[in-house]
Scaffold this active site. Structure first.
Site, PDB file in Angstrom:
ATOM      1  N   LYS A  85      57.865 112.710  45.559  1.00 34.97           N
ATOM      2  CA  LYS A  85      56.771 112.428  44.636  1.00 34.97           C
ATOM      3  C   LYS A  85      56.621 110.925  44.438  1.00 34.97           C
ATOM      4  CE  LYS A  85      55.431 114.005  39.953  1.00 34.97           C
ATOM      5  NZ  LYS A  85      55.928 114.854  38.843  1.00 34.97           N
ATOM      6  N   SER A 165      52.778 118.090  37.138  1.00 34.28           N
ATOM      7  CA  SER A 165      52.291 116.901  37.805  1.00 34.28           C
ATOM      8  C   SER A 165      52.761 116.771  39.248  1.00 34.28           C
ATOM      9  CB  SER A 165      52.733 115.653  37.014  1.00 34.28           C
ATOM     10  OG  SER A 165      54.157 115.520  37.026  1.00 34.28           O
ATOM     11  N   SER A 189      56.348 120.272  35.024  1.00 37.68           N
ATOM     12  CA  SER A 189      55.741 119.569  36.159  1.00 37.68           C
ATOM     13  C   SER A 189      56.268 119.970  37.525  1.00 37.68           C
ATOM     14  CB  SER A 189      55.903 118.051  35.984  1.00 37.68           C
ATOM     15  OG  SER A 189      55.070 117.588  34.952  1.00 37.68           O
TER      16      SER A 189
END
Length: 243
Positions: A85, A165, A189
């Protein structure tokens, strides 16, 4: 989900354990594996109507692959590609958290979990899109959207949400662009995009995986974790990140 790149689907959807065994047996080289997955990213992700799950490709991904091919396989993930990420620092990647405020900077040091992955032989080939600033910038922010990476689509039905996210990590794994990806979670997330994209996500106990080198939200809740297509593969990645 309709498979847009049938010729490479077998590789894209191979488990991490089978990739490790194939690499050790000499069935393919690290360069060949990276080249195939890069082709899938270009065909499925980085194109008109693509899912936009991969925000950036590492500037030295082929050098990493060639280095793996030039030495004996030792680590648990020797030559196996991994996506992280984009709020996680990794040399060769932007580490922007999806924000233009951090665009153009040079990442000078790997996050601790990235160092552990590299020590296990993983090839950190790219960064995944995310909800900008890991969805903390606004109470009205859009899950899966960032100013740097755009809006990540759900690979099963593009107009549906990929969650957030860690949207890019979940979407990329589900689409067979990568076998192993790293997400982060403060409050949903990892498990939310895992659920919406139909893959496995684990939020480890806070502190099990180091957060050094990750853009923070809450020291009491932040936790990086694995995303994969099976519990077995997710457990392998977690073992390495928490070692």
């Amino acid at each position: 989900m309709t498979e847009p790149d049938v010729s490479t689907a077998d590789v894209g959807f191979t488990s991490a354990y089978d990739l490790v065994e194939g690499r050790r047996a000499g069935d393919f080289t690290s360069v060949e594996l990276v080249s195939t997955l890069l082709h899938r990213i270009q065909t499925i992700d980085d194109c008109d109507g693509g899912i936009q799950s991969v925000l950036a490709i590492s500037t030295d991904l082929m050098d990493q692959a060639e280095s793996c091919d030039s030495r004996e396989a030792t680590g648990q993930l020797h030559g196996i590609p991994v996506l992280v990420k984009d709020n996680i620092q990794a040399i060769g990647l932007p580490g922007t958290a999806g924000s233009l405020a951090l665009a153009g900077r040079t990442v000078a040091e790997d996050a601790e979990l990235v160092s552990r992955l590299r020590a296990a032989g993983a090839n950190i080939i790219g960064a995944t899109n995310l909800s900008e600033w890991a969805n903390i910038r606004s109470s009205k922010s859009t899950s899966g959207w960032s100013a740097v990476g755009g809006l990540t689509a759900n690979p099963w039905i593009h107009k549906h949400s990929a969650g957030g996210s860690s949207s890019g990590s979940g979407s990329a794994v589900a689409a067979g662009l990568i076998t192993l990806a790293v997400g982060t979670e403060t409050d949903g997330s990892i498990i939310c995009p895992a659920s919406l994209n139909g893959c496995v996500g684990i939020k480890p106990t806070v502190g099990l995986v180091p957060t050094q080198g990750i853009i923070p939200i809450s020291a009491h809740q932040d936790s990086p974790g694995p995303m994969a297509r099976s519990v077995k593969d997710a457990a392998l990645l977690l073992e390495i990140m928490s070692a």
